[in-house]
Design a protein around this motif. Structure first.
Motif, short mmCIF file in Angstrom:
data_model
loop_
_atom_site.label_atom_id
_atom_site.label_comp_id
_atom_site.label_asym_id
_atom_site.label_seq_id
_atom_site.Cartn_x
_atom_site.Cartn_y
_atom_site.Cartn_z
N GLN A 42 15.90 25.84 -114.31
CA GLN A 42 15.40 25.98 -115.57
C GLN A 42 16.42 26.36 -116.88
O GLN A 42 17.45 27.07 -116.31
N HIS A 43 16.28 25.73 -117.96
CA HIS A 43 16.93 26.55 -119.11
C HIS A 43 18.43 25.68 -118.87
O HIS A 43 19.22 25.21 -119.99
N ASP A 44 19.46 25.55 -117.86
CA ASP A 44 20.73 25.20 -117.87
C ASP A 44 21.01 24.42 -116.69
O ASP A 44 20.48 24.66 -115.69
N VAL A 45 22.15 24.01 -116.48
CA VAL A 45 22.71 23.27 -115.40
C VAL A 45 23.16 24.45 -114.29
O VAL A 45 23.83 25.38 -114.88
N VAL A 46 23.00 24.08 -113.06
CA VAL A 46 23.66 25.06 -112.25
C VAL A 46 24.33 24.50 -111.16
O VAL A 46 23.99 23.41 -110.68
N CYS A 47 25.68 24.74 -111.08
CA CYS A 47 26.76 24.15 -110.46
C CYS A 47 27.01 24.82 -109.14
O CYS A 47 27.23 26.07 -109.08
N GLY A 48 27.21 23.88 -107.98
CA GLY A 48 27.56 24.53 -106.66
C GLY A 48 26.79 25.69 -106.00
O GLY A 48 27.26 26.56 -105.82
N LEU A 49 25.37 25.50 -106.29
CA LEU A 49 24.50 26.26 -105.55
C LEU A 49 24.63 26.39 -104.25
O LEU A 49 24.61 25.45 -103.44
N LYS A 50 24.61 27.68 -103.56
CA LYS A 50 24.88 27.88 -102.03
C LYS A 50 23.97 28.78 -101.53
O LYS A 50 23.53 30.01 -102.32
N TYR A 51 23.65 28.48 -100.43
CA TYR A 51 22.85 29.68 -99.78
C TYR A 51 23.64 30.37 -98.50
O TYR A 51 24.34 29.89 -97.85
N LEU A 52 23.40 31.66 -98.53
CA LEU A 52 24.07 32.47 -97.65
C LEU A 52 23.36 33.50 -96.83
O LEU A 52 22.59 33.72 -97.55
N GLN A 53 23.64 33.52 -95.61
CA GLN A 53 22.70 34.40 -94.77
C GLN A 53 23.57 35.13 -93.79
O GLN A 53 24.59 34.47 -93.30
N VAL A 54 23.35 36.42 -93.44
CA VAL A 54 23.78 36.98 -92.20
C VAL A 54 22.75 37.60 -91.47
O VAL A 54 21.92 38.13 -92.28
N VAL A 55 22.79 37.27 -90.33
CA VAL A 55 21.94 37.96 -89.33
C VAL A 55 22.41 38.94 -88.49
O VAL A 55 23.59 38.92 -88.02
N LYS A 56 21.64 40.20 -88.34
CA LYS A 56 22.23 41.22 -87.57
C LYS A 56 21.02 41.57 -86.38
O LYS A 56 19.99 41.34 -86.54
N ARG A 57 21.52 42.24 -85.33
CA ARG A 57 20.97 42.57 -84.07
C ARG A 57 21.41 44.27 -83.80
O ARG A 57 22.53 44.27 -83.63
N LYS A 58 20.33 45.06 -84.08
CA LYS A 58 20.99 46.46 -84.09
C LYS A 58 22.19 46.72 -84.53
O LYS A 58 23.05 47.43 -84.07
N GLY A 59 22.27 46.02 -85.96
CA GLY A 59 23.36 46.68 -86.81
C GLY A 59 24.77 46.04 -86.59
O GLY A 59 25.49 46.08 -87.20
N ILE A 60 24.66 44.79 -85.47
CA ILE A 60 25.81 44.14 -85.27
C ILE A 60 25.73 42.65 -86.03
O ILE A 60 24.65 42.00 -85.41
N ARG A 61 26.55 42.19 -86.63
CA ARG A 61 26.37 40.73 -87.08
C ARG A 61 26.57 39.93 -86.04
O ARG A 61 27.53 39.81 -85.14
N VAL A 62 25.46 38.68 -85.76
CA VAL A 62 25.57 37.89 -84.87
C VAL A 62 25.51 36.48 -85.28
O VAL A 62 25.98 35.61 -84.72
N ASP A 63 25.47 36.36 -86.80
CA ASP A 63 25.47 35.12 -87.39
C ASP A 63 25.53 35.13 -88.56
O ASP A 63 25.20 35.80 -89.46
N LYS A 64 26.42 34.06 -89.34
CA LYS A 64 26.49 33.96 -90.66
C LYS A 64 26.46 32.35 -91.07
O LYS A 64 27.18 31.48 -90.32
#
Length: 197
Positions: free
Chosen positions: A113-135
């Motif tokens: 709404q309101h204006d054009v949004v350029c280059g929208l991205k989805y970012l996600q980081v998954v951790k197990r017991k405090g250690i990153r296992v996926d991005k």
């Protein structure tokens, strides 16, 4: 899942493409007034839905993420309601179950709404017991304001499986644009189990 373990501080930073330069930011009126005789430009403007400055003045958000869902063949979608501050708080404290080894596809439903949004991205980081296992980094694209919601499906993925994969996972997610503006950011939980129960 990416087996490389990492504890980087900039976990939710978007990757930078060498040589890529973010385009000059334009307002909705400026986009509408671009060369009207250029047919390909007009098609691009039409694809963005330009001309409709959808949205109400009391809601200043440009990007409204309505929901994120997990689509699994033969099962109802697992839906995370992200449409309000209250619902963002709820998903933080309400883990859901994913059956190990199952193929799933994430999809997002959102409004601009309101204006054009350029280059929208989805970012996600998954951790197990405090250690990153996926991005995950998924490009969603550029969109103009619209009363109707957009929907974007991500790539097909497979949940990890095996005794060591089962358990509680913590995820952090955000939607960010080419200007590096974060529109929504939240945390959520899920459990990998032997079955759906």
């Amino acid at each position: 899942y990416d087996s490389t373990m990492s504890t980087d501080n900039d976990e939710l930073a978007a990757s930078q493409t060498p040589g890529y330069r973010v385009g000059e930011k334009k307002t909705l009126d400026e986009y509408n007034n671009l060369d009207a005789t250029d047919e390909s430009l007009n098609r691009w403007k039409a694809s963005l839905g330009l001309g409709k400055a959808a949205g109400t003045s009391d809601d200043t958000r440009k990007v409204i993420i309505l929901q994120l869902a997990l689509e699994v063949a033969g099962r109802p979608d697992v839906v995370l309601d992200l449409s309000s501050k209250e619902s963002l708080e709820n998903v933080k404290n309400t883990p859901f179950v994913i059956k190990e080894g199952v193929e799933y596809q994430m999809k997002v439903k959102f409004r601009i709404q309101h204006d054009v949004v350029c280059g929208l991205k989805y970012l996600q980081v998954v951790k197990r017991k405090g250690i990153r296992v996926d991005k995950t980094e998924e490009m969603i694209g550029s969109y103009g304001p619209s009363e109707e919601p957009y929907e974007k499906k991500f790539m097909l993925e497979e949940a990890p499986s095996g005794m060591f994969a089962r358990g509680r996972y913590e995820a952090k997610s955000k939607f960010v644009d080419d200007d590096n503006h974060t529109h929504v950011e939240w945390s959520w939980l899920f459990d990998i189990k032997k079955d759906w129960d």
